[in-house]
Design a protein around this motif. Structure first.
Motif, PDB file in Angstrom:
ATOM      1  N   CYS A   1     -18.250   6.940   6.054  1.00 57.70           N
ATOM      2  CA  CYS A   1     -18.342   6.552   4.639  1.00 57.70           C
ATOM      3  C   CYS A   1     -17.034   6.830   3.913  1.00 57.70           C
ATOM      4  O   CYS A   1     -16.568   6.012   3.124  1.00 57.70           O
ATOM      5  CB  CYS A   1     -19.491   7.296   3.964  1.00 57.70           C
ATOM      6  N   ASP A   2     -16.418   7.987   4.199  1.00 63.64           N
ATOM      7  CA  ASP A   2     -15.157   8.320   3.537  1.00 63.64           C
ATOM      8  C   ASP A   2     -14.046   7.350   3.921  1.00 63.64           C
ATOM      9  O   ASP A   2     -13.245   6.940   3.073  1.00 63.64           O
ATOM     10  CB  ASP A   2     -14.750   9.751   3.891  1.00 63.64           C
TER      11      ASP A   2
ATOM     12  N   ILE B   1     -13.551  10.121  -7.476  1.00 65.08           N
ATOM     13  CA  ILE B   1     -14.228  10.216  -6.176  1.00 65.08           C
ATOM     14  C   ILE B   1     -13.201  10.394  -5.066  1.00 65.08           C
ATOM     15  O   ILE B   1     -13.387  11.190  -4.138  1.00 65.08           O
ATOM     16  CB  ILE B   1     -15.085   8.959  -5.915  1.00 65.08           C
ATOM     17  N   ALA B   2     -12.090   9.639  -5.156  1.00 59.17           N
ATOM     18  CA  ALA B   2     -11.046   9.747  -4.133  1.00 59.17           C
ATOM     19  C   ALA B   2     -10.500  11.168  -4.063  1.00 59.17           C
ATOM     20  O   ALA B   2     -10.209  11.687  -2.971  1.00 59.17           O
ATOM     21  CB  ALA B   2      -9.917   8.752  -4.431  1.00 59.17           C
TER      22      ALA B   2
ATOM     23  N   THR C   1     -22.665  14.379   1.889  1.00 62.90           N
ATOM     24  CA  THR C   1     -23.432  13.294   1.288  1.00 62.90           C
ATOM     25  C   THR C   1     -24.119  13.715   0.013  1.00 62.90           C
ATOM     26  O   THR C   1     -24.576  12.877  -0.744  1.00 62.90           O
ATOM     27  CB  THR C   1     -24.499  12.793   2.267  1.00 62.90           C
ATOM     28  N   ASP C   2     -24.230  15.041  -0.261  1.00 58.66           N
ATOM     29  CA  ASP C   2     -24.838  15.501  -1.497  1.00 58.66           C
ATOM     30  C   ASP C   2     -23.840  15.588  -2.633  1.00 58.66           C
ATOM     31  O   ASP C   2     -24.211  15.817  -3.779  1.00 58.66           O
ATOM     32  CB  ASP C   2     -25.464  16.889  -1.308  1.00 58.66           C
ATOM     33  N   ALA C   3     -22.541  15.464  -2.311  1.00 56.88           N
ATOM     34  CA  ALA C   3     -21.518  15.650  -3.338  1.00 56.88           C
ATOM     35  C   ALA C   3     -21.629  14.580  -4.395  1.00 56.88           C
ATOM     36  O   ALA C   3     -21.875  13.440  -4.100  1.00 56.88           O
ATOM     37  CB  ALA C   3     -20.136  15.599  -2.698  1.00 56.88           C
TER      38      ALA C   3
ATOM     39  N   ARG D   1     -10.112  16.421  -1.185  1.00 56.29           N
ATOM     40  CA  ARG D   1     -10.444  17.836  -1.146  1.00 56.29           C
ATOM     41  C   ARG D   1     -11.444  18.177  -0.048  1.00 56.29           C
ATOM     42  O   ARG D   1     -11.752  19.339   0.170  1.00 56.29           O
ATOM     43  CB  ARG D   1     -11.025  18.266  -2.502  1.00 56.29           C
ATOM     44  N   GLY D   2     -11.963  17.136   0.622  1.00 56.78           N
ATOM     45  CA  GLY D   2     -12.894  17.376   1.721  1.00 56.78           C
ATOM     46  C   GLY D   2     -14.336  17.467   1.310  1.00 56.78           C
ATOM     47  O   GLY D   2     -15.203  17.808   2.119  1.00 56.78           O
TER      48      GLY D   2
END
Length: 422
Positions: free
Chosen positions: A293-294, A391-392, A44-46, A397-398
């Protein structure tokens, strides 16, 4: 006509700033913040762009009267809205001779008993103004007294996290409500899954009561969004968002005055459902449900490409090809008959869109103006698609999906605020 993906994240160098702030604190507070700054970034910090060094916060420029005015408006949105609505209500109750005029703020104008439908005119602006005020009141009230407490109950602790959660929750409520109304109207319309019907019978100068309210309320919402955008804290993509809102409002207004509300209606429905998915994915992120979320982001990505680059361009193509094939270019009388030899000069077009004349013109310049606005909106959408695909790639990439506007600076502000309290 939608709420778009934000622009690039702010890249700031907060390590030096945090270190400087830590030097002035006690050892206990220092250790805590250092542990916080050294922790491994979570999904969530990414952020969209690779993490870079933060810059020290810039000194704020001297405030101007414009800054003071916008700050005053931002702080008093509820109060101003209540005062305006109370003044209208009091005037309606105390001055009976003003009621015919004041009624235009609350009720749909130009009712035609012979058809049971509603015409159009400048008096529709009264209703638009009322809904701008009402949306301002509803948004501020729901944010402050419903969604902010819910955000804190959901475990969101940062100031910006609470604000963004509240904003996105409001958008889910708004878009969900109006998308439901829009789809009901679309499903029961003759142009449901029939692109040709967007143009048959033009000009359609009368609308049902529900449809007219829906269209004017959508117009009021986007005008209110311009107001909000300019009185609240500016973000990185302020000017992109401003351009998007201006184009959206121009398309809604032009389609209304040129009796092309069927086209505008379909575009609104396409855009609103995507905005619901986007805001819902953001809510999941703010609440810490990173995995869900992903997945929600993946659904949103598919809907974005299909809706805003597939169906939207299909409609744009219909404006280019079908409109001229079905509507013979020229000026039309009150009865909808083509006026032979009537030139569509600027004066004629101006009088028609300001409802000073019953004549209405649909010519190649008019068509190209609509096409230009639609293409400009598509260009902005393509720029945001680029950001979405970045973003995708992070999700693949995880690393996880996140808003393109970085929250780094906001997290830094929160950390500094905590230090000041010690």
């Amino acid at each position: 006509m939608h709420t778009p993906i934000p622009q690039n994240s702010r890249l700031s160098n907060g390590d030096a700033a945090v270190s400087a702030a830590l030097a002035s604190t006690n050892n206990g507070g220092t250790a805590e913040i250092r542990r916080k700054s050294r922790r491994k970034p979570s999904v969530t910090d990414a952020t969209l762009a690779p993490r870079q060094k933060r810059k020290a916060p810039r000194e704020r420029a001297a405030r101007t009267w414009v800054d003071d005015t916008t700050a005053l408006l931002e702080r008093n949105q509820i109060r101003m809205s209540v005062v305006l609505m109370a003044m209208l209500g009091a005037a309606h109750a105390l001055f009976p001779h003003l009621r015919p005029m004041l009624r235009k703020f609350y009720a749909i104008s130009y009712y035609k008993p012979e058809t049971g439908m509603y015409g159009k005119g400048l008096d529709d602006l009264y209703l638009v103004f009322f809904w701008i005020v009402l949306f301002t009141f509803l948004r501020s009230t729901v944010l402050d007294y419903v969604f902010v407490p819910l955000a804190r109950m959901g475990g969101i602790t940062t100031r910006k996290g609470v604000v963004r959660f509240s904003e996105q929750a409001w958008l889910v409520v708004y878009y969900g409500s109006f998308w439901g109304v829009g789809m009901y109207l679309l499903y029961n319309s003759p142009y449901w899954l029939n692109m040709q019907e967007l143009w048959t019978g033009w000009p359609l100068k009368e609308l049902s009561g529900l449809f007219k309210w829906y269209y004017l309320a959508q117009f009021a919402f986007w005008l209110q969004q311009i107001f909000v955008l300019n009185i609240e804290e500016r973000r990185k993509d302020h000017y992109q968002m401003f351009a998007h809102h201006i184009i959206t409002c121009s398309l809604i207004a032009a389609s209304y005055t040129h009796h092309l509300t069927r086209v505008g209606h379909v575009i609104l429905c396409i855009m609103d459902v995507i905005d619901i998915l986007l805001s819902a994915a953001k809510l999941l992120k703010y609440l810490g449900y990173s995995t869900i979320c992903d997945y929600a982001f993946g659904i949103f990505l598919v809907a974005w490409i299909v809706g805003r680059h597939g169906l939207y361009n299909w409609i744009t193509h219909s404006v280019w090809k079908d409109s001229i094939a079905i509507i013979e270019p020229g000026c039309y009388s009150t009865s909808g008959e083509l006026i032979p030899g009537r030139e569509a000069d600027l004066e004629t077009i101006w009088k028609s869109i300001t409802f000073q004349s019953e004549e209405i013109c649909y010519t190649l310049p008019v068509q190209r103006t609509f096409l230009a606005l639609l293409v400009f909106l598509q260009v902005i959408t393509l720029l945001w698609l680029y950001m979405i695909l970045r973003i995708a790639w992070r999700v693949v990439r995880g690393i996880g999906a996140d808003d393109t506007r970085s929250e780094d600076e906001d997290e830094l502000d929160d950390e500094l605020e905590e230090l000041k309290k010690r």
